[in-house]
Design a protein around this motif. Structure first.
Motif, PDB file in Angstrom:
ATOM      1  N   TYR A  83      69.402  12.865  67.244  1.00 45.56           N
ATOM      2  CA  TYR A  83      68.895  11.597  67.766  1.00 45.56           C
ATOM      3  C   TYR A  83      67.615  11.828  68.562  1.00 45.56           C
ATOM      4  O   TYR A  83      67.510  12.785  69.327  1.00 45.56           O
ATOM      5  N   TYR A  84      66.648  10.912  68.359  1.00 47.35           N
ATOM      6  CA  TYR A  84      65.371  10.988  69.037  1.00 47.35           C
ATOM      7  C   TYR A  84      65.192   9.741  69.906  1.00 47.35           C
ATOM      8  O   TYR A  84      66.034   8.833  69.906  1.00 47.35           O
ATOM      9  N   GLU A  85      64.091   9.714  70.626  1.00 46.91           N
ATOM     10  CA  GLU A  85      63.827   8.599  71.546  1.00 46.91           C
ATOM     11  C   GLU A  85      63.903   7.242  70.836  1.00 46.91           C
ATOM     12  O   GLU A  85      64.456   6.293  71.374  1.00 46.91           O
ATOM     13  N   ARG A  86      63.389   7.145  69.626  1.00 45.23           N
ATOM     14  CA  ARG A  86      63.450   5.862  68.905  1.00 45.23           C
ATOM     15  C   ARG A  86      64.904   5.451  68.667  1.00 45.23           C
ATOM     16  O   ARG A  86      65.239   4.277  68.705  1.00 45.23           O
ATOM     17  N   LYS A 113      57.172   2.197  69.157  1.00 48.55           N
ATOM     18  CA  LYS A 113      57.253   2.107  70.615  1.00 48.55           C
ATOM     19  C   LYS A 113      57.587   3.460  71.232  1.00 48.55           C
ATOM     20  O   LYS A 113      57.796   3.564  72.415  1.00 48.55           O
ATOM     21  N   ASN A 114      57.616   4.479  70.417  1.00 48.70           N
ATOM     22  CA  ASN A 114      58.037   5.803  70.865  1.00 48.70           C
ATOM     23  C   ASN A 114      56.843   6.589  71.399  1.00 48.70           C
ATOM     24  O   ASN A 114      56.315   7.456  70.748  1.00 48.70           O
ATOM     25  N   ALA A 115      56.424   6.284  72.632  1.00 48.28           N
ATOM     26  CA  ALA A 115      55.239   6.929  73.170  1.00 48.28           C
ATOM     27  C   ALA A 115      55.565   8.228  73.904  1.00 48.28           C
ATOM     28  O   ALA A 115      54.762   9.138  73.934  1.00 48.28           O
ATOM     29  N   SER A 116      56.717   8.301  74.511  1.00 45.30           N
ATOM     30  CA  SER A 116      57.014   9.494  75.312  1.00 45.30           C
ATOM     31  C   SER A 116      58.016  10.395  74.618  1.00 45.30           C
ATOM     32  O   SER A 116      58.863   9.934  73.873  1.00 45.30           O
ATOM     33  N   LYS A 117      57.914  11.663  74.929  1.00 45.36           N
ATOM     34  CA  LYS A 117      58.849  12.635  74.375  1.00 45.36           C
ATOM     35  C   LYS A 117      60.040  12.748  75.300  1.00 45.36           C
ATOM     36  O   LYS A 117      59.914  12.624  76.516  1.00 45.36           O
ATOM     37  N   THR A 118      61.178  13.028  74.729  1.00 41.21           N
ATOM     38  CA  THR A 118      62.373  13.260  75.538  1.00 41.21           C
ATOM     39  C   THR A 118      62.521  14.750  75.736  1.00 41.21           C
ATOM     40  O   THR A 118      62.037  15.537  74.926  1.00 41.21           O
ATOM     41  N   PRO A 119      63.189  15.165  76.807  1.00 35.41           N
ATOM     42  CA  PRO A 119      63.362  16.610  77.019  1.00 35.41           C
ATOM     43  C   PRO A 119      64.198  17.242  75.909  1.00 35.41           C
ATOM     44  O   PRO A 119      65.045  16.582  75.330  1.00 35.41           O
ATOM     45  N   SER A 120      63.942  18.493  75.665  1.00 33.60           N
ATOM     46  CA  SER A 120      64.652  19.219  74.615  1.00 33.60           C
ATOM     47  C   SER A 120      66.104  19.445  74.992  1.00 33.60           C
ATOM     48  O   SER A 120      66.463  19.500  76.155  1.00 33.60           O
ATOM     49  N   MET A 149      58.751  16.199  58.190  1.00 34.06           N
ATOM     50  CA  MET A 149      59.719  15.709  59.165  1.00 34.06           C
ATOM     51  C   MET A 149      58.968  14.811  60.144  1.00 34.06           C
ATOM     52  O   MET A 149      58.088  15.256  60.862  1.00 34.06           O
ATOM     53  N   GLU A 150      59.345  13.542  60.241  1.00 41.14           N
ATOM     54  CA  GLU A 150      58.589  12.579  61.038  1.00 41.14           C
ATOM     55  C   GLU A 150      58.721  12.800  62.531  1.00 41.14           C
ATOM     56  O   GLU A 150      57.880  12.380  63.295  1.00 41.14           O
ATOM     57  N   ASN A 151      59.759  13.469  62.998  1.00 40.56           N
ATOM     58  CA  ASN A 151      59.965  13.670  64.430  1.00 40.56           C
ATOM     59  C   ASN A 151      59.749  15.124  64.832  1.00 40.56           C
ATOM     60  O   ASN A 151      60.325  15.587  65.802  1.00 40.56           O
ATOM     61  N   ALA A 152      58.901  15.827  64.112  1.00 46.71           N
ATOM     62  CA  ALA A 152      58.723  17.256  64.328  1.00 46.71           C
ATOM     63  C   ALA A 152      58.207  17.577  65.725  1.00 46.71           C
ATOM     64  O   ALA A 152      58.491  18.637  66.252  1.00 46.71           O
ATOM     65  N   GLU A 153      57.425  16.684  66.336  1.00 42.75           N
ATOM     66  CA  GLU A 153      56.879  16.950  67.659  1.00 42.75           C
ATOM     67  C   GLU A 153      57.793  16.457  68.780  1.00 42.75           C
ATOM     68  O   GLU A 153      57.470  16.594  69.945  1.00 42.75           O
ATOM     69  N   GLU A 154      58.902  15.840  68.469  1.00 46.70           N
ATOM     70  CA  GLU A 154      59.817  15.318  69.472  1.00 46.70           C
ATOM     71  C   GLU A 154      61.000  16.266  69.644  1.00 46.70           C
ATOM     72  O   GLU A 154      61.272  17.080  68.788  1.00 46.70           O
ATOM     73  N   TYR A 155      61.674  16.098  70.755  1.00 46.87           N
ATOM     74  CA  TYR A 155      62.886  16.869  71.009  1.00 46.87           C
ATOM     75  C   TYR A 155      64.088  16.005  70.695  1.00 46.87           C
ATOM     76  O   TYR A 155      64.144  14.839  71.063  1.00 46.87           O
ATOM     77  N   GLY A 156      65.056  16.589  70.013  1.00 48.21           N
ATOM     78  CA  GLY A 156      66.224  15.820  69.608  1.00 48.21           C
ATOM     79  C   GLY A 156      67.436  16.052  70.491  1.00 48.21           C
ATOM     80  O   GLY A 156      67.514  17.024  71.227  1.00 48.21           O
ATOM     81  N   TYR A 157      68.363  15.117  70.397  1.00 48.68           N
ATOM     82  CA  TYR A 157      69.623  15.175  71.142  1.00 48.68           C
ATOM     83  C   TYR A 157      70.787  15.116  70.166  1.00 48.68           C
ATOM     84  O   TYR A 157      70.680  14.550  69.086  1.00 48.68           O
ATOM     85  N   PHE A 158      71.910  15.631  70.613  1.00 47.41           N
ATOM     86  CA  PHE A 158      73.145  15.499  69.862  1.00 47.41           C
ATOM     87  C   PHE A 158      73.902  14.274  70.353  1.00 47.41           C
ATOM     88  O   PHE A 158      73.580  13.687  71.395  1.00 47.41           O
ATOM     89  N   ALA A 159      74.934  13.896  69.613  1.00 44.18           N
ATOM     90  CA  ALA A 159      75.681  12.664  69.882  1.00 44.18           C
ATOM     91  C   ALA A 159      76.218  12.596  71.305  1.00 44.18           C
ATOM     92  O   ALA A 159      76.154  11.550  71.955  1.00 44.18           O
TER      93      ALA A 159
END
Length: 179
Positions: A49-52, A85-92, A1-11
């Motif tokens: 959805y992730y920061e990218r 360009k996705n350097a920062s993580k978004t909050p969970s 999973m390419e975004n495993a270290e990021e926090y995702g959002y719903f629509a």
């Protein structure tokens, strides 16, 4: 999973952040997928959805704001490499951060405004009542003073009338010779 270290959002969260409706977000997502863009999905097949992805939607919105046709905006965004360009993580999604919809925020603001207006109205009523009471008290004091003055005048008149009557009681010859 390419975004495993990021926090995702719903629509809902993405739509609120980008300031678009969830149906617009869904339509944009479908068109992006048709153009080859890939979204992560959870076990229920919902897009996560992730920061990218936020960056992609912001770019689409920017293009559309500059009068670029929708189809061209989608193609342009898909051709960009925004993932690097996705350097920062978004909050969970699971943080204690409170997110409100526009309707919920408007309801809270409306309640606060209504409460403030009611409090202000109550203060105004209290001030009006105080002013009215002061006016009534001055009026009452004025009437009492007038009544006292009239009583004094009556008392003087009564004394004068009594003096005249007393003079009339004296016999004629005493009145004539002042005795």
């Amino acid at each position: 999973m390419e975004n495993a270290e990021e926090y995702g959002y719903f629509a809902k969260d993405v739509a609120m952040d980008i300031d678009i409706t969830t149906s617009t977000l869904r339509r944009w997502s479908i068109e992006l997928e048709k153009a080859g863009y890939h979204f992560q999905r959870n076990e229920k097949e919902q897009r996560i959805y992730y920061e990218r992805d936020f960056k992609v939607f912001r770019e689409i919105k920017k293009f559309l704001g500059n009068q670029v046709p929708f189809v061209d905006a989608i193609k342009s965004v898909v051709s960009m490499d925004l993932s690097k360009k996705n350097a920062s993580k978004t909050p969970s999604v699971k943080t204690d951060e409170l997110r409100l919809s526009r309707c919920e925020l408007e309801e809270i603001v409306n309640r606060a405004v209504k409460t403030a207006v009611e409090e202000e109205r109550e203060k105004m009523f209290q001030m009006f009542e105080k002013k009215l009471n002061n006016t009534l008290e001055r009026r009452d004091n004025f009437f009492i003073e007038e009544m006292r003055r009239e009583q004094e005048e009556r008392k003087v008149l009564i004394e004068e009338v009594a003096a005249v009557k007393e003079k009339e009681k004296k016999p004629f010859w005493k009145r004539l010779f002042g005795g």
